[in-house]
Write an enzyme that holds these catalytic residues in place. Sequence first.
Site, PDB file in Angstrom:
ATOM      1  CB  SER A  82       6.442  47.600 -11.797  1.00 48.86           C
ATOM      2  OG  SER A  82       6.926  48.538 -10.851  1.00 48.86           O
ATOM      3  CE1 TYR A 118       1.666  50.047 -12.131  1.00 51.49           C
ATOM      4  CE2 TYR A 118       3.548  50.013 -10.656  1.00 51.49           C
ATOM      5  CZ  TYR A 118       3.032  50.074 -11.931  1.00 51.49           C
ATOM      6  OH  TYR A 118       3.876  50.159 -13.012  1.00 51.49           O
TER       7      TYR A 118
HETATM    8  N1  LIG Z   1       6.852  54.712 -16.146  1.00 44.44           N
HETATM    9  C1  LIG Z   1       7.288  53.973 -15.126  1.00 44.44           C
HETATM   10  O1  LIG Z   1       7.923  54.493 -14.187  1.00 44.44           O
HETATM   11  C2  LIG Z   1       7.077  52.483 -15.124  1.00 44.44           C
HETATM   12  C3  LIG Z   1       7.880  51.706 -14.259  1.00 44.44           C
HETATM   13  C4  LIG Z   1       7.687  50.326 -14.230  1.00 44.44           C
HETATM   14  C5  LIG Z   1       6.722  49.752 -15.032  1.00 44.44           C
HETATM   15  N2  LIG Z   1       5.947  50.533 -15.849  1.00 44.44           N
HETATM   16  C6  LIG Z   1       4.937  49.859 -16.661  1.00 44.44           C
HETATM   17  O2  LIG Z   1       5.237  50.075 -18.017  1.00 44.44           O
HETATM   18  C7  LIG Z   1       4.043  49.965 -18.807  1.00 44.44           C
HETATM   19  C8  LIG Z   1       3.970  51.148 -19.784  1.00 44.44           C
HETATM   20  O3  LIG Z   1       3.876  52.338 -19.024  1.00 44.44           O
HETATM   21  P1  LIG Z   1       4.484  53.737 -19.518  1.00 44.44           P
HETATM   22  O4  LIG Z   1       5.317  54.242 -18.420  1.00 44.44           O
HETATM   23  O5  LIG Z   1       5.033  53.616 -20.875  1.00 44.44           O
HETATM   24  O6  LIG Z   1       3.131  54.603 -19.495  1.00 44.44           O
HETATM   25  P2  LIG Z   1       2.509  55.623 -20.574  1.00 44.44           P
HETATM   26  O7  LIG Z   1       3.569  56.439 -21.211  1.00 44.44           O
HETATM   27  O8  LIG Z   1       1.423  56.299 -19.819  1.00 44.44           O
HETATM   28  O9  LIG Z   1       1.889  54.638 -21.695  1.00 44.44           O
HETATM   29  C9  LIG Z   1       0.851  53.765 -21.373  1.00 44.44           C
HETATM   30  C10 LIG Z   1       0.371  53.100 -22.659  1.00 44.44           C
HETATM   31  O10 LIG Z   1      -0.683  52.175 -22.331  1.00 44.44           O
HETATM   32  C11 LIG Z   1      -1.893  52.594 -22.982  1.00 44.44           C
HETATM   33  N3  LIG Z   1      -3.005  52.304 -22.083  1.00 44.44           N
HETATM   34  C12 LIG Z   1      -3.202  52.806 -20.845  1.00 44.44           C
HETATM   35  N4  LIG Z   1      -4.351  52.327 -20.328  1.00 44.44           N
HETATM   36  C13 LIG Z   1      -4.888  51.504 -21.260  1.00 44.44           C
HETATM   37  C14 LIG Z   1      -6.069  50.728 -21.337  1.00 44.44           C
HETATM   38  N5  LIG Z   1      -6.975  50.700 -20.336  1.00 44.44           N
HETATM   39  N6  LIG Z   1      -6.296  50.003 -22.454  1.00 44.44           N
HETATM   40  C15 LIG Z   1      -5.418  50.026 -23.484  1.00 44.44           C
HETATM   41  N7  LIG Z   1      -4.282  50.733 -23.478  1.00 44.44           N
HETATM   42  C16 LIG Z   1      -4.028  51.480 -22.383  1.00 44.44           C
HETATM   43  C17 LIG Z   1      -1.692  54.083 -23.277  1.00 44.44           C
HETATM   44  O11 LIG Z   1      -2.443  54.568 -24.374  1.00 44.44           O
HETATM   45  P3  LIG Z   1      -3.960  55.155 -24.193  1.00 44.44           P
HETATM   46  O12 LIG Z   1      -3.953  56.023 -22.968  1.00 44.44           O
HETATM   47  O13 LIG Z   1      -4.242  55.884 -25.461  1.00 44.44           O
HETATM   48  O14 LIG Z   1      -4.820  53.955 -24.030  1.00 44.44           O
HETATM   49  C18 LIG Z   1      -0.203  54.077 -23.646  1.00 44.44           C
HETATM   50  O15 LIG Z   1      -0.017  53.604 -24.954  1.00 44.44           O
HETATM   51  C19 LIG Z   1       2.896  49.893 -17.810  1.00 44.44           C
HETATM   52  O16 LIG Z   1       2.461  48.565 -17.676  1.00 44.44           O
HETATM   53  C20 LIG Z   1       3.525  50.373 -16.509  1.00 44.44           C
HETATM   54  O17 LIG Z   1       2.872  49.848 -15.381  1.00 44.44           O
HETATM   55  C21 LIG Z   1       6.114  51.880 -15.915  1.00 44.44           C
END
Ligand SMILES: NC(=O)c1ccc[n+]([C@@H]2O[C@H](COP(=O)([O-])OP(=O)(O)OC[C@H]3O[C@@H](n4cnc5c(N)ncnc54)[C@H](OP(=O)(O)O)[C@@H]3O)[C@@H](O)[C@H]2O)c1
Length: 250
Positions: A148, A161
């Site tokens: 991130s 985070y």
């Molecule tokens: N969205 C943003 O603004 C942003 C910005 C920078 C970085 N990121 C990073 O990008 C990555 C993906 O995030 P996203 O935005 O795509 O979020 P998201 O749409 O909420 O998806 C998160 C994914 O991770 C899985 N997950 C969550 N907790 C888990 C656990 N304890 N064990 C196994 N799987 C788990 C979820 O499925 P289940 O809930 O079914 O397990 C889902 O498949 C993360 O690492 C996040 O920190 C996000």
Amino acid sequence: MNERDGRRAALITGGSKGIGAAIAQCLAADGWDLTLSARTRETLDATAASLRETYGVRVLTVPADMTDESAVSALVAAHADEYGRCDALVVNAGMGNKGAVESFPPRRFDRLYQVNLRAPFQLMQEMLPTLRATAGDDGTAKVIAIASSTGVYPEPELSAYGATKAALISLCETFNTEEAVNGVAATAICPGYVDTDMSEWTKGDGGIPAEQMISGADVAAVAHAVTQLGRYAVLPQAVLTRPGPQLHRA
Ligand SMILES: NC(=O)c1ccc[n+]([C@@H]2O[C@H](COP(=O)([O-])OP(=O)(O)OC[C@H]3O[C@@H](n4cnc5c(N)ncnc54)[C@H](OP(=O)(O)O)[C@@H]3O)[C@@H](O)[C@H]2O)c1
């Protein structure tokens, strides 16, 4: 077996939705076979079924909670058993949590650490023999970690985070000093706010409109580009920011 027919294979954690699903779609469109993991079987299976139908690729689904060490081990074993190779390990599953240093409960930090850092470390360690074998003497295999921008630039109330993401970036850097010579290279992709469920909290009044956020497809395009790099090109970190005067803020 992929080992024999030479098709590329990737393991994507958090591959059921959001950024992980966007990366899955991008790789499937390029003919990759996939293992997708997340905790919720229904979402995982729905995403996998759609990819199989649209792109005709193989998709293995393995439900696993990234806080469960034995489930993480079983996930690595299931992927290696299914495909016999790993051209890209995408450590994407992650969680967010917001709060000032003054009042953030340390036990919440423990969970962030487990999901955002410990699980990626374990995945990289246990997949390493397969990644090295896939790279061989003249090929390459990639680790793509979704970190991130908060791991690079500070953001108020995202200290815990951001600290896990900064450590994930550091893990990729050190990994490269050990493994890039073996053809296995890691890239930490560091996006600002991406339009997914995770950023829902910041889309409301006075927040950032979803349409002004980075898209999952944008992050997937960078991840796909990383898979195109050859053995002798190492990209330790790719920061992806939104436009505007606060370029380095998430
Ligand atoms: N969205 C943003 O603004 C942003 C910005 C920078 C970085 N990121 C990073 O990008 C990555 C993906 O995030 P996203 O935005 O795509 O979020 P998201 O749409 O909420 O998806 C998160 C994914 O991770 C899985 N997950 C969550 N907790 C888990 C656990 N304890 N064990 C196994 N799987 C788990 C979820 O499925 P289940 O809930 O079914 O397990 C889902 O498949 C993360 O690492 C996040 O920190 C996000």
